[in-house]
Design a protein around this motif. Structure first.
Motif, short mmCIF file in Angstrom:
data_model
loop_
_atom_site.label_atom_id
_atom_site.label_comp_id
_atom_site.label_asym_id
_atom_site.label_seq_id
_atom_site.Cartn_x
_atom_site.Cartn_y
_atom_site.Cartn_z
N LEU A 52 51.84 -77.91 21.12
CA LEU A 52 50.54 -78.30 21.65
C LEU A 52 50.46 -78.02 23.15
N ALA A 53 51.51 -78.36 23.88
CA ALA A 53 51.52 -78.11 25.32
C ALA A 53 51.43 -76.62 25.61
N GLY A 54 52.18 -75.81 24.85
CA GLY A 54 52.16 -74.37 25.06
C GLY A 54 50.82 -73.76 24.70
N HIS A 55 50.22 -74.23 23.62
CA HIS A 55 48.93 -73.70 23.19
C HIS A 55 47.85 -74.01 24.22
N GLU A 56 47.82 -75.25 24.70
CA GLU A 56 46.81 -75.62 25.68
C GLU A 56 47.02 -74.89 27.01
N THR A 88 42.63 -74.77 24.97
CA THR A 88 42.00 -75.43 23.82
C THR A 88 43.08 -75.93 22.87
N ARG A 89 42.64 -76.72 21.88
CA ARG A 89 43.55 -77.17 20.83
C ARG A 89 43.62 -76.13 19.71
N PRO A 90 44.66 -76.18 18.89
CA PRO A 90 44.76 -75.24 17.76
C PRO A 90 43.58 -75.40 16.80
N LYS A 91 43.21 -74.33 16.12
CA LYS A 91 42.11 -74.34 15.16
C LYS A 91 42.66 -74.31 13.73
N VAL A 92 42.20 -75.26 12.91
CA VAL A 92 42.69 -75.38 11.55
C VAL A 92 42.29 -74.17 10.71
N ARG A 93 41.18 -73.54 11.02
CA ARG A 93 40.72 -72.43 10.19
C ARG A 93 41.69 -71.25 10.16
N THR A 94 42.64 -71.21 11.10
CA THR A 94 43.62 -70.13 11.08
C THR A 94 44.48 -70.17 9.82
#
Length: 438
Positions: free
Chosen positions: A228-232, A237-243
Motif C-alpha cells: 500500500l505504501a509503495g502503491h501510493e 492513489t489506492r489499488p483498484k479492485v477491477r484489476t
C-alpha cells in the motif's frame, strides 16, 4: 514504513505477535464464522422444513429449506467483492472485523425468527434475508483469514501457517455437529423442534464476541502495508479492485475450479448426509450422522496439519491434484457403503473421504494466495472460494439431491456430483501450474 499507512491500517508500532499466534487467531475466527454458517445447513435438513415450509411434502420442504441454505452461496461472490475491496484498499484487519460483525448479527437474528405458524409467509422471507447476510459475511472471511496467516508466515512455512484457516473450517463443522448432538441429547425431539433448535444460533453471540476480541489485537500484514505504501508513493492513489478482472481472470478461473472437489466433499459427503440419510437411509439416524461428523472432524484436524507440512516439501499442486483424483475414485464406493445403512460403513466412507479433503486443506491456502499479487490478493482469493463454493457447494449438490427421487432413491446423482467436481479440481490444478510457470 509510513506512519500514516501504519495508522490507517491499524498496524501498531509495539512488539508484533508471532506467526503462530496470528495463525491461531485466524483459525479461531474462521471456526466461529463457519460454525454459524454450518449450523444453518444442519438445521435446514433437520427442522426448517416443518417450521418454515409446512404446506408441502416433507422431502420438498427439506429441499426448500436447503434452497434457502444455497441462497447464501449466491451471496458469497458479492461478499468477496465487498470485503475484498475493503481488504485490498483499507486493510485485511478491517475487512475481517466487518465480516465477523455481520455474520454474528445475522446468525443471532435467525435464532430469534418467528416461524410460519407465527407470521405466515414472512417467516421464510425473513429466513432467506438472514441467510443472504450470512453468505455475504462468509464470502469475505476466508480470503482475509488466509492472508493474515500467510502474509505473516516465514517463506518456507506458508503452507503450514495457511492451513490453520482450514483447521478453523474443520473445527467449525465439528463444533457445530457437537453442539447440535448435545442439544439433541438433552431435550426430546418435540422440544428440539419447538424451541431448542434456536440455542446454537443464539450461543454464537458469545463466540463472535471472542472472535472480535482476538481480531482487534491483530496487526496488519507486513506485505500489505509495504504494498500500500509503495502503491501510493508511485501513483498517489489506492489499488483498484477491477484489476482482478482485467489482469487476473485466468487465475480466477484456475482457483475457482480447484475449490470444486473439497466443496463437493464438504457439502455432499459431510453436511449433505444429514438430508440424504434422513429420507433415504432409514438404517442411519440423525444422531449417528452427527456423531460421524464429530469423529471425522477430529481425524481431519490431524490429517490437515500433516498435509500442510508435506505441502511445503512435496509441492502444493501435487497434493491438490491428488485430492481431486482420490475423490473421483472414492465417489461411488463411498455411497455404496452409506447406502448399506450401517454406522461403521458410513464412518469408513467419511473417513476415507477425509484423506481427499485433507490433501487439499493443507496445500491450497498458500497456493491460492500466491496466484494473485498482493494488491488484489484479498479480492482474488476470496472470489475463487466464493465462485467455487457457489458452484460445487451450492448449485450442484442441491441439484443432485433434487434428482435422487428421479433415480428411484439412488445415490448415483450424489456420486456423479463428486466425480464431476473432482474433474474440475484436476483441471484447475493443471491451469494453475501453467500460470505459475508462464
Amino acid at each position: 514504513m509510513s506512519e500514516t499507512v501504519r495508522a490507517r491500517t491499524g498496524t501498531m508500532s509495539g512488539k508484533p505477535l508471532s506467526p503462530v499466534r496470528i495463525a491461531g487467531s485466524s483459525m479461531i475466527g474462521t471456526m466461529i464464522e463457519i460454525f454459524d454458517f454450518i449450523v444453518y445447513a444442519f438445521m435446514a435438513a433437520l427442522v426448517f422444513a416443518p417450521l418454515f415450509f409446512p404446506a408441502v411434502s416433507p422431502w420438498i420442504g427439506t429441499l426448500a429449506a436447503l434452497g434457502t441454505h444455497a441462497v447464501a452461496f449466491g451471496m458469497r461472490p458479492l461478499g468477496a467483492l465487498l470485503f475484498g475491496w475493503l481488504g485490498d484498499t483499507r486493510g485485511r484487519r478491517v475487512a475481517l472485523l466487518g465480516s465477523m460483525v455481520l455474520m454474528g448479527a445475522s446468525t443471532v437474528a435467525i435464532g430469534l425468527l418467528p416461524t410460519f405458524a407465527d407470521v405466515g409467509l414472512w417467516a421464510p422471507v425473513l429466513l432467506v434475508a438472514c441467510r443472504m447476510l450470512q453468505g455475504l459475511a462468509v464470502g469475505g472471511e476466508w480470503g482475509g483469514a488466509v492472508l493474515v496467516a500467510v502474509e505473516h508466515a516465514p517463506p518456507n512455512k506458508r503452507s503450514f501457517y495457511g492451513s490453520f484457516v482450514q483447521l478453523g473450517t474443520v473445527l467449525g463443522i465439528g463444533v457445530a455437529s457437537a453442539v447440535i448432538l448435545a442439544v439433541n441429547s438433552w431435550v426430546s425431539a418435540s422440544t428440539f423442534q419447538s424451541w431448542a433448535w434456536r440455542v446454537p444460533f443464539l450461543a454464537s453471540a458469545l463466540l463472535v464476541l471472542l472472535g472480535l476480541v482476538l481480531r482487534k489485537r491483530l496487526e496488519e500484514t507486513p506485505e500489505f502495508v509495504a504494498e500500500l505504501a509503495g502503491h501510493e508513493a508511485r501513483t498517489g492513489t489506492r489499488p483498484k479492485v477491477r484489476t482482478v478482472f482485467r489482469d487476473e481472470w485466468p487465475a480466477l478461473i484456475a482457483g475457482s475450479l480447484m475449490w470444486s472437489a473439497p466443496c463437493s466433499y464438504l457439502y455432499v459427503l459431510m453436511t449433505g448426509l444429514v438430508a440424504y440419510t434422513k429420507s433415504y437411509v432409514p438404517g442411519l439416524s440423525g444422531t449417528e450422522v452427527q456423531t460421524g461428523l464429530v469423529i471425522t472432524s477430529i481425524v481431519l484436524l490431524g490429517l490437515t496439519l500433516l498435509s500442510a507440512v508435506k505441502a511445503d516439501k512435496w509441492g502444493r499442486e501435487r497434493l491438490v491434484l491428488s485430492s481431486g483424483v482420490l475423490l473421483i475414485l472414492w465417489a461411488f464406493p463411498a455411497f455404496w457403503l452409506i447406502d448399506s445403512g450401517g454406522f461403521g460403513a458410513m464412518l469408513v466412507a467419511m473417513l476415507v473421504g477425509t484423506v481427499c479433503y485433507a490433501a487439499f486443506n493443507g496445500a491450497v491456502p498458500s497456493l491460492m494466495a500466491d496466484l494473485f499479487p498482493v494488491a488484489s490478493r484479498y479480492t482474488g482469493s476470496g472470489l475463487c472460494i466464493a465462485l467455487g463454493t457457489a458452484l460445487a457447494g451450492g448449485l450442484i449438490p442441491i441439484g443432485a439431491l433434487a434428482l435422487v427421487p428421479e433415480f428411484g432413491g439412488s445415490s448415483a446423482p450424489l456420486s456423479l456430483t463428486l466425480v464431476l467436481c473432482g474433474l474440475f479440481t484436476v483441471a484447475g490444478v493443471v491451469l494453475s501450474k501453467r500460470l505459475r510457470t508462464a
